[in-house]
Design an enzyme around this catalytic site. Structure first.
Site, PDB file in Angstrom:
ATOM      1  N   ASP A  12      35.360 -20.359  12.788  1.00 16.90           N
ATOM      2  CA  ASP A  12      34.387 -21.069  11.786  1.00 16.90           C
ATOM      3  C   ASP A  12      35.247 -21.277  10.470  1.00 16.90           C
ATOM      4  OD1 ASP A  12      32.437 -21.801  13.701  1.00 16.90           O
ATOM      5  OD2 ASP A  12      32.153 -19.277  13.406  1.00 16.90           O
ATOM      6  N   GLU A  13      36.357 -20.987   9.686  1.00 16.41           N
ATOM      7  CA  GLU A  13      36.566 -20.805   8.620  1.00 16.41           C
ATOM      8  C   GLU A  13      36.705 -22.362   8.091  1.00 16.41           C
ATOM      9  OE1 GLU A  13      38.599 -19.772  11.432  1.00 16.41           O
ATOM     10  OE2 GLU A  13      38.531 -17.286  11.302  1.00 16.41           O
ATOM     11  N   LYS A  15      38.458 -24.564   9.235  1.00 16.10           N
ATOM     12  CA  LYS A  15      40.062 -25.711  10.452  1.00 16.10           C
ATOM     13  C   LYS A  15      40.296 -27.135  10.034  1.00 16.10           C
ATOM     14  CE  LYS A  15      40.061 -22.735  13.599  1.00 16.10           C
ATOM     15  NZ  LYS A  15      39.073 -21.781  13.477  1.00 16.10           N
ATOM     16  N   GLY A  39      33.786 -24.881  17.549  1.00 18.95           N
ATOM     17  CA  GLY A  39      33.089 -26.448  17.013  1.00 18.95           C
ATOM     18  C   GLY A  39      33.886 -26.194  15.960  1.00 18.95           C
ATOM     19  N   HIS A  40      34.443 -28.010  15.730  1.00 15.98           N
ATOM     20  CA  HIS A  40      35.158 -28.686  14.378  1.00 15.98           C
ATOM     21  C   HIS A  40      34.218 -29.577  13.523  1.00 15.98           C
ATOM     22  CE1 HIS A  40      38.673 -26.813  15.133  1.00 15.98           C
ATOM     23  NE2 HIS A  40      38.761 -27.153  16.000  1.00 15.98           N
ATOM     24  N   THR A 125      29.904 -18.042  23.754  1.00 14.48           N
ATOM     25  CA  THR A 125      28.931 -18.485  23.556  1.00 14.48           C
ATOM     26  C   THR A 125      28.519 -19.765  24.962  1.00 14.48           C
ATOM     27  OG1 THR A 125      31.309 -20.095  24.230  1.00 14.48           O
ATOM     28  CG2 THR A 125      30.230 -19.451  21.529  1.00 14.48           C
ATOM     29  N   GLN A 217      38.831 -21.350  17.603  1.00  8.32           N
ATOM     30  CA  GLN A 217      38.633 -19.614  17.261  1.00  8.32           C
ATOM     31  C   GLN A 217      39.092 -19.200  16.051  1.00  8.32           C
ATOM     32  OE1 GLN A 217      38.390 -19.798  21.145  1.00  8.32           O
ATOM     33  NE2 GLN A 217      37.184 -21.593  20.255  1.00  8.32           N
ATOM     34  N   GLY A 295      24.245 -23.282  16.905  1.00  6.65           N
ATOM     35  CA  GLY A 295      23.074 -23.320  16.275  1.00  6.65           C
ATOM     36  C   GLY A 295      22.686 -21.754  16.060  1.00  6.65           C
TER      37      GLY A 295
HETATM   38  P1  IMP Z   1      33.124 -17.033  24.060  1.00  8.97           P
HETATM   39  O1  IMP Z   1      34.879 -18.048  23.379  1.00  8.97           O
HETATM   40  O2  IMP Z   1      32.392 -18.367  24.136  1.00  8.97           O
HETATM   41  O3  IMP Z   1      33.804 -15.794  25.208  1.00  8.97           O
HETATM   42  O4  IMP Z   1      32.727 -16.080  22.800  1.00  8.97           O
HETATM   43  C1  IMP Z   1      33.401 -14.792  22.728  1.00  8.97           C
HETATM   44  C2  IMP Z   1      33.796 -15.230  21.159  1.00  8.97           C
HETATM   45  O5  IMP Z   1      34.163 -15.221  20.536  1.00  8.97           O
HETATM   46  C3  IMP Z   1      31.744 -14.449  20.718  1.00  8.97           C
HETATM   47  O6  IMP Z   1      31.952 -13.419  19.635  1.00  8.97           O
HETATM   48  C4  IMP Z   1      31.982 -16.102  20.412  1.00  8.97           C
HETATM   49  O7  IMP Z   1      30.756 -16.501  19.157  1.00  8.97           O
HETATM   50  C5  IMP Z   1      33.049 -16.028  19.610  1.00  8.97           C
HETATM   51  N1  IMP Z   1      33.442 -17.261  19.488  1.00  8.97           N
HETATM   52  C6  IMP Z   1      33.957 -18.539  20.183  1.00  8.97           C
HETATM   53  N2  IMP Z   1      34.072 -19.411  19.860  1.00  8.97           N
HETATM   54  C7  IMP Z   1      33.457 -19.436  18.701  1.00  8.97           C
HETATM   55  C8  IMP Z   1      34.184 -20.748  17.568  1.00  8.97           C
HETATM   56  O8  IMP Z   1      34.511 -21.261  17.712  1.00  8.97           O
HETATM   57  N3  IMP Z   1      33.327 -19.521  16.363  1.00  8.97           N
HETATM   58  C9  IMP Z   1      33.089 -18.689  15.981  1.00  8.97           C
HETATM   59  N4  IMP Z   1      33.047 -17.537  17.112  1.00  8.97           N
HETATM   60  C10 IMP Z   1      33.479 -18.194  18.604  1.00  8.97           C
END
Ligand code: IMP
Length: 413
Positions: A12-13, A15, A39-40, A125, A217, A295
């Site tokens: 969530d920087e 990008k 999510g961009h 997520t 990510q 959210g």
């Molecule tokens: P997963 O990728 O759904 O398996 O989640 C694993 C970890 O990565 C959790 O802490 C999520 O909140 C985090 N995560 C996954 N995708 C994102 C992203 O796009 N932004 C921020 N955190 C993410």
């Protein structure tokens, strides 16, 4: 010429904004790992777009977009995003036949396992990302290319469900009705098969064009180098972008690392500079720090130089973008973590295990307003000092500074 954009923190920087800003310079934009957990958010002409699976190049009328082999694709989500953009987007989109597919049962497994973990849950997520990658590594996954031959795919799936029925029962997950599943697969085939190709070959054939690999990510969520097990299930760093696209490593030109002017994290896991007090709340409020995908309120805290230095080294960053500087407007003092301490010992390196780690901060003077500033000379001098401090500590040029959500609220140095 191939460039990479990677996140340097826990995601969530921002990008998406830099990708969008730079997308006009590229002929091809590639997603190479992750799935619709990403999510961009990008704002163009006042309209907000939330992209989960589609590469951000879809906002550039001239760019091709590639969903590479390293991505895990949930077809209903892809179809939905294509519909949101209008079908013409298919003329600018290719999906790797080697990308693995997320099916509904992966999502159910993800959610059931999180429940079973109780207070030790990762905070995923819930999109089925981990279970889909687990199947890939176990060599029982389904690839997007298999959509082209439904009979053989159904046969493989029947075998898959038979083999896993004990596990499904344990997790209280129903095995899908094969007739219904076939209809669904048929629909996905109709919607997607024309854009499913060997994207490795496509990228090699176009290797002399300007290609951007768009990371999802971020570094500290990398399956190998992040804060395991509180990570995602892919390699989120530069080398993962190469594996996930098939780009030969020596074709790499430039790596741009993206960091926020502070730090956020969604989900569980260690976060040394988390601020659980009023400052953390203020950052969340000013930065609207709520997840694009789920959210959820994001955990907020200060910039961590130790983590950022680790990330720029792992990724071979040539330049860095510092995003959302304006969120720190109005703080009298701002903190930057310059080292850690554990059991009385100072640590200058991001360790494999963050247990009992405490941040050592330096405090700098704050500034009133950087919001919407577009030129370096126009930034308040304390904001400039803050950026220069970070730059000096991480040893990489801060080339971009974002001062607002709009495309043009960006300083390029
Ligand atoms: P997963 O990728 O759904 O398996 O989640 C694993 C970890 O990565 C959790 O802490 C999520 O909140 C985090 N995560 C996954 N995708 C994102 C992203 O796009 N932004 C921020 N955190 C993410």
């Amino acid at each position: 010429m191939v460039d990479v954009i990677v996140g340097l923190q826990w995601g969530d920087e921002g990008k998406g904004k830099i990708v969008d800003l730079k997308a006009k310079n590229y002929d091809i934009v590639v997603r190479s790992q992750g799935g619709h957990n990403a999510g961009h958010t990008v704002v163009v002409d006042g309209k907000k777009y939330a992209l989960h699976l589609l590469p951000s190049g879809v906002l550039n009328p001239n760019a091709m977009n590639v969903i590479g082999n390293g991505v895990v694709v949930y077809p209903p989500q892809l179809i939905k995003e294509i519909k949101n953009f209008g079908h013409d987007i298919k003329n600018k989109l290719l999906v790797s036949d080697k990308a693995h597919m997320i099916l509904d049962h992966h999502i159910k497994i993800d959610q059931a396992r999180e429940k079973l973990r109780g207070k030790n849950k990762i905070g995923t997520t819930g999109r089925g990302i981990g279970p889909a990658y687990a199947d890939k590594i176990a060599r029982i996954g389904i690839r997007m290319g298999e959509l082209k031959d439904l009979d053989s795919l159904i046969e493989r799936l029947e075998h898959y469900y038979e083999m896993n029925k004990g596990y499904f029962k344990y997790l209280d997950i129903e095995i899908p009705d094969m007739k219904k599943l076939r209809e669904e697969l048929q629909n996905w085939q109709e919607e997607l098969s024309e854009i499913i190709v060997d994207t490795t070959k496509y990228l090699w054939d176009n290797i002399d064009k300007n290609i951007l690999l768009e990371g999802a990510q971020a570094t500290l969520l990398d399956i190998d180098h992040g804060t395991y097990p509180y990570v995602t299930s892919s390699n989120t760093i530069t080398s993962g972008a190469l594996t996930g696209s098939g780009i030969p490593p020596k074709k790499l030109n430039k790596v741009i690392g993206i960091a926020k002017a502070y730090t956020t994290r969604v989900g569980n896991g260690p976060f040394p500079t988390e601020d659980l007090g009023v400052d953390g709340d203020k950052i969340r409020k000013q930065g609207a720090e709520y997840g694009t995908t789920t959210g959820r309120p994001r955990r907020c805290g200060w910039f961590d130089v130790v983590a950022a230095k680790y990330a720029v080294t792992l990724n071979s960053c040539d330049e860095v973008a510092v995003m959302k500087l304006d969120v720190l407007d109005g703080f009298e003092r701002v903190k930057v973590c310059v080292a850690y301490e554990r059991d009385g010992e100072r640590i200058d390196y991001f360790p494999s295990n963050l247990e009992r780690i405490k941040p050592i901060y330096v405090e700098l003077d704050g500034w009133d307003k950087s919001a919407h500033v577009r030129k370096w000379e126009d930034l308040p001098s304390n904001a400039k000092k803050y950026i220069e401090f970070i730059e000096e500590k991480i040893g990489v040029k801060v080339k971009y500074i974002s001062t607002g959500a709009e495309r043009d609220a960006t300083i390029i140095r």
